[in-house]
Motif scaffolding. Structure first.
Motif, PDB file in Angstrom:
ATOM      1  N   LEU A   1       5.345   4.822  -9.310  1.00  0.00           N
ATOM      2  CA  LEU A   1       4.883   4.380  -7.999  1.00  0.00           C
ATOM      3  C   LEU A   1       4.437   2.931  -8.041  1.00  0.00           C
ATOM      4  N   ARG A   2       4.367   2.358  -6.876  1.00  0.00           N
ATOM      5  CA  ARG A   2       3.938   0.974  -6.716  1.00  0.00           C
ATOM      6  C   ARG A   2       3.110   0.886  -5.450  1.00  0.00           C
ATOM      7  N   CYS A   3       2.063   0.087  -5.459  1.00  0.00           N
ATOM      8  CA  CYS A   3       1.185  -0.033  -4.298  1.00  0.00           C
ATOM      9  C   CYS A   3       1.270  -1.435  -3.702  1.00  0.00           C
ATOM     10  N   ARG A   4       1.052  -1.505  -2.410  1.00  0.00           N
ATOM     11  CA  ARG A   4       1.018  -2.793  -1.722  1.00  0.00           C
ATOM     12  C   ARG A   4       0.103  -2.689  -0.514  1.00  0.00           C
ATOM     13  N   ILE A   5      -0.373  -3.839  -0.053  1.00  0.00           N
ATOM     14  CA  ILE A   5      -1.186  -3.897   1.155  1.00  0.00           C
ATOM     15  C   ILE A   5      -0.270  -4.279   2.314  1.00  0.00           C
ATOM     16  N   ASP A   6      -0.270  -3.450   3.329  1.00  0.00           N
ATOM     17  CA  ASP A   6       0.537  -3.690   4.533  1.00  0.00           C
ATOM     18  C   ASP A   6      -0.424  -4.037   5.669  1.00  0.00           C
ATOM     19  N   ALA A   7      -0.272  -5.216   6.248  1.00  0.00           N
ATOM     20  CA  ALA A   7      -1.192  -5.668   7.292  1.00  0.00           C
ATOM     21  C   ALA A   7      -0.629  -5.463   8.695  1.00  0.00           C
ATOM     22  N   ASP A   8       0.526  -4.832   8.796  1.00  0.00           N
ATOM     23  CA  ASP A   8       1.173  -4.670  10.104  1.00  0.00           C
ATOM     24  C   ASP A   8       1.378  -3.186  10.411  1.00  0.00           C
ATOM     25  N   PRO A   9       0.789  -2.603  11.434  1.00  0.00           N
ATOM     26  CA  PRO A   9       0.016  -3.293  12.484  1.00  0.00           C
ATOM     27  C   PRO A   9      -1.456  -3.491  12.126  1.00  0.00           C
ATOM     28  N   ARG A  10      -1.922  -2.803  11.070  1.00  0.00           N
ATOM     29  CA  ARG A  10      -3.306  -3.010  10.615  1.00  0.00           C
ATOM     30  C   ARG A  10      -3.333  -2.855   9.106  1.00  0.00           C
ATOM     31  N   ARG A  11      -4.367  -3.387   8.510  1.00  0.00           N
ATOM     32  CA  ARG A  11      -4.452  -3.381   7.055  1.00  0.00           C
ATOM     33  C   ARG A  11      -4.523  -1.957   6.517  1.00  0.00           C
ATOM     34  N   ARG A  12      -3.636  -1.642   5.581  1.00  0.00           N
ATOM     35  CA  ARG A  12      -3.629  -0.325   4.962  1.00  0.00           C
ATOM     36  C   ARG A  12      -2.990  -0.412   3.582  1.00  0.00           C
ATOM     37  N   LEU A  13      -3.275   0.605   2.775  1.00  0.00           N
ATOM     38  CA  LEU A  13      -2.647   0.708   1.459  1.00  0.00           C
ATOM     39  C   LEU A  13      -1.401   1.569   1.581  1.00  0.00           C
ATOM     40  N   VAL A  14      -0.291   1.052   1.078  1.00  0.00           N
ATOM     41  CA  VAL A  14       0.957   1.809   1.058  1.00  0.00           C
ATOM     42  C   VAL A  14       1.313   2.109  -0.391  1.00  0.00           C
ATOM     43  N   VAL A  15       1.515   3.381  -0.687  1.00  0.00           N
ATOM     44  CA  VAL A  15       1.934   3.817  -2.011  1.00  0.00           C
ATOM     45  C   VAL A  15       3.411   4.179  -1.935  1.00  0.00           C
ATOM     46  N   ASP A  16       4.238   3.377  -2.578  1.00  0.00           N
ATOM     47  CA  ASP A  16       5.683   3.626  -2.608  1.00  0.00           C
ATOM     48  C   ASP A  16       6.017   4.475  -3.824  1.00  0.00           C
ATOM     49  N   ALA A  17       6.471   5.693  -3.596  1.00  0.00           N
ATOM     50  CA  ALA A  17       6.822   6.612  -4.679  1.00  0.00           C
ATOM     51  C   ALA A  17       8.323   6.538  -4.947  1.00  0.00           C
ATOM     52  N   GLN A  18       8.677   6.271  -6.189  1.00  0.00           N
ATOM     53  CA  GLN A  18      10.085   6.179  -6.567  1.00  0.00           C
ATOM     54  C   GLN A  18      10.552   7.513  -7.139  1.00  0.00           C
ATOM     55  N   ALA A  19      11.567   8.076  -6.522  1.00  0.00           N
ATOM     56  CA  ALA A  19      12.069   9.378  -6.946  1.00  0.00           C
ATOM     57  C   ALA A  19      12.925   9.252  -8.201  1.00  0.00           C
ATOM     58  N   ALA A  20      12.874  10.277  -9.032  1.00  0.00           N
ATOM     59  CA  ALA A  20      13.787  10.360 -10.172  1.00  0.00           C
ATOM     60  C   ALA A  20      15.205  10.568  -9.649  1.00  0.00           C
ATOM     61  N   ALA A  21      16.180  10.260 -10.466  1.00  0.00           N
ATOM     62  CA  ALA A  21      17.581  10.351 -10.051  1.00  0.00           C
ATOM     63  C   ALA A  21      17.896  11.753  -9.525  1.00  0.00           C
ATOM     64  N   GLY A  22      18.386  11.802  -8.299  1.00  0.00           N
ATOM     65  CA  GLY A  22      18.808  13.067  -7.706  1.00  0.00           C
ATOM     66  C   GLY A  22      17.691  13.962  -7.231  1.00  0.00           C
ATOM     67  N   ALA A  23      16.446  13.499  -7.302  1.00  0.00           N
ATOM     68  CA  ALA A  23      15.313  14.350  -6.944  1.00  0.00           C
ATOM     69  C   ALA A  23      14.974  14.248  -5.464  1.00  0.00           C
ATOM     70  N   ASP A  24      14.586  15.354  -4.882  1.00  0.00           N
ATOM     71  CA  ASP A  24      14.097  15.405  -3.507  1.00  0.00           C
ATOM     72  C   ASP A  24      12.575  15.415  -3.548  1.00  0.00           C
ATOM     73  N   VAL A  25      11.947  14.387  -3.005  1.00  0.00           N
ATOM     74  CA  VAL A  25      10.484  14.264  -3.086  1.00  0.00           C
ATOM     75  C   VAL A  25       9.804  14.561  -1.748  1.00  0.00           C
ATOM     76  N   THR A  26      10.493  15.243  -0.871  1.00  0.00           N
ATOM     77  CA  THR A  26       9.921  15.540   0.445  1.00  0.00           C
ATOM     78  C   THR A  26       8.600  16.296   0.329  1.00  0.00           C
ATOM     79  N   LEU A  27       8.566  17.338  -0.510  1.00  0.00           N
ATOM     80  CA  LEU A  27       7.359  18.129  -0.675  1.00  0.00           C
ATOM     81  C   LEU A  27       6.241  17.291  -1.281  1.00  0.00           C
ATOM     82  N   GLU A  28       6.585  16.462  -2.261  1.00  0.00           N
ATOM     83  CA  GLU A  28       5.575  15.613  -2.913  1.00  0.00           C
ATOM     84  C   GLU A  28       4.946  14.646  -1.908  1.00  0.00           C
ATOM     85  N   LEU A  29       5.760  14.000  -1.106  1.00  0.00           N
ATOM     86  CA  LEU A  29       5.237  13.038  -0.139  1.00  0.00           C
ATOM     87  C   LEU A  29       4.376  13.734   0.916  1.00  0.00           C
TER      88      LEU A  29
END
Length: 324
Positions: free
Chosen positions: A275-303
């Motif tokens: 995973l990787r984190c970033r600050i997104d200021a649009d439309p308001r300041r928030r923390l976004v956690v970008d989760a990278q899926a393993a090859a061929g994995a469905d991460v719908t339940l995890e998210l």
């Protein structure tokens, strides 16, 4: 000769082990009006502590009176005076102002020495003794250690990302406690699935397998693991309420991180690779956690699960959190 050698070479840390040091430490703690911890490991005694303890022991001028001293092991009442005298004189002669109590003593040293002689250089493992003891306890009671290990990796990654972004300032010591909590979060399942987070607290708090940690550190590990699911930390919980405000904030932050990390392995198949984190200021300041899926994995339940469990971390950070 030993005193001359110590004065010549100097030292960084003085460690005291075995019965007398532990007995004096117990007397000191009780004299302060504190409750004796389950382990005295890493408790620090000052020279003044030892002198004050020695004075109380001398004032109790019979074995019967010493046996009645608050905090003493009655079986040591007949030898506590000479032991305390030797400890006091040793600290004075060697210039020791503070001494750290160790749970380990001669027996453990003999075993380690024998292992080194048998297998060559074996003492390297002492550097990660604490982590090895955590892994050992997990191995005894966790039926899915791979899930716990992956959750721990994600928790540490999230911890590091929050530190990098300046959203938390928790330090390496708390990072280690987070990893221990993640590796042990599910040991309560060994007792029962129902309310296993509470069983987890009990197992960690009362285990004899965690080596190298202070009693306070074990309490923090147990609490963070206890709050990996269900209710968030509350002042109505006696163990949490007993902490200082700063310690409560640490538990809340680490538990908030751990909840998301465990959720990101909801399927127990390591579907989220990193995973990787970033600050997104649009439309308001928030923390976004970008989760990278393993090859061929469905991460719908995890998210979905991680977004359901993000509330505690959002409260700690004071900004919204989104996991994508």
């Amino acid at each position: 000769p030993m005193a001359r050698t110590v004065r010549k070479l100097g030292f960084e840390v003085a460690v005291g082990s075995s019965g007398t040091v532990s007995a004096v430490a117990s007397l000191v703690i009780v004299a302060r009006g504190e409750t004796l911890p389950r382990t005295l490991n890493l408790f620090e005694l000052s020279r003044d502590d030892v002198i004050a303890c020695l004075d109380r022991v001398i004032d109790a001028d019979t074995v019967e009176k010493r046996r009645a001293l608050p905090g003493i092991d009655p079986s040591r009442a007949d030898i506590i005076l000479p032991g305390a005298l030797i400890l006091d004189e040793t600290m004075a002669e060697l210039g020791i102002e503070n001494i750290t109590v160790s749970d380990c003593a001669l027996r453990e040293g003999v075993l380690l020495d024998a292992l080194e002689r048998e297998q060559g250089s074996a003492r390297h493992h002492l550097h990660d003794l604490r982590r090895r003891s955590v892994v050992h306890l997990g191995g005894l009671m966790d039926d899915d250690p791979e899930h716990s290990s992956h959750s721990a990796k994600l928790a540490l990654r999230l911890f590091d990302e929050l530190e990098r972004l300046g959203l938390v300032d928790l330090g390496d010591q708390n990072r280690e406690l987070l990893e221990a909590s993640a590796l042990l979060a599910n040991v309560g399942l060994f007792v029962s699935h129902d309310k296993h987070h509470k069983h987890t607290y009990y197992v960690i708090r009362n285990s004899d397998h965690l080596a190298g940690f202070t009693d306070h550190e074990i309490e923090l590990i147990a609490l963070v693991a206890r709050y990996h699911r269900k209710s968030a930390p509350r002042l109505s919980h006696p163990e949490f309420a007993a902490l200082t405000h700063d310690q409560q904030q640490v538990v809340r932050a680490l538990a908030g991180i751990l909840r998301i990390a465990i959720a990101l392995d909801r399927s127990h198949i390591a579907a989220v690779k990193k995973l990787r984190c970033r600050i997104d200021a649009d439309p308001r300041r928030r923390l976004v956690v970008d989760a990278q899926a393993a090859a061929g994995a469905d991460v719908t339940l995890e998210l979905y699960t991680a977004n359901e469990r993000k509330g505690l971390l959002a409260d700690v950070l004071g900004i919204p959190v989104a996991i994508r």
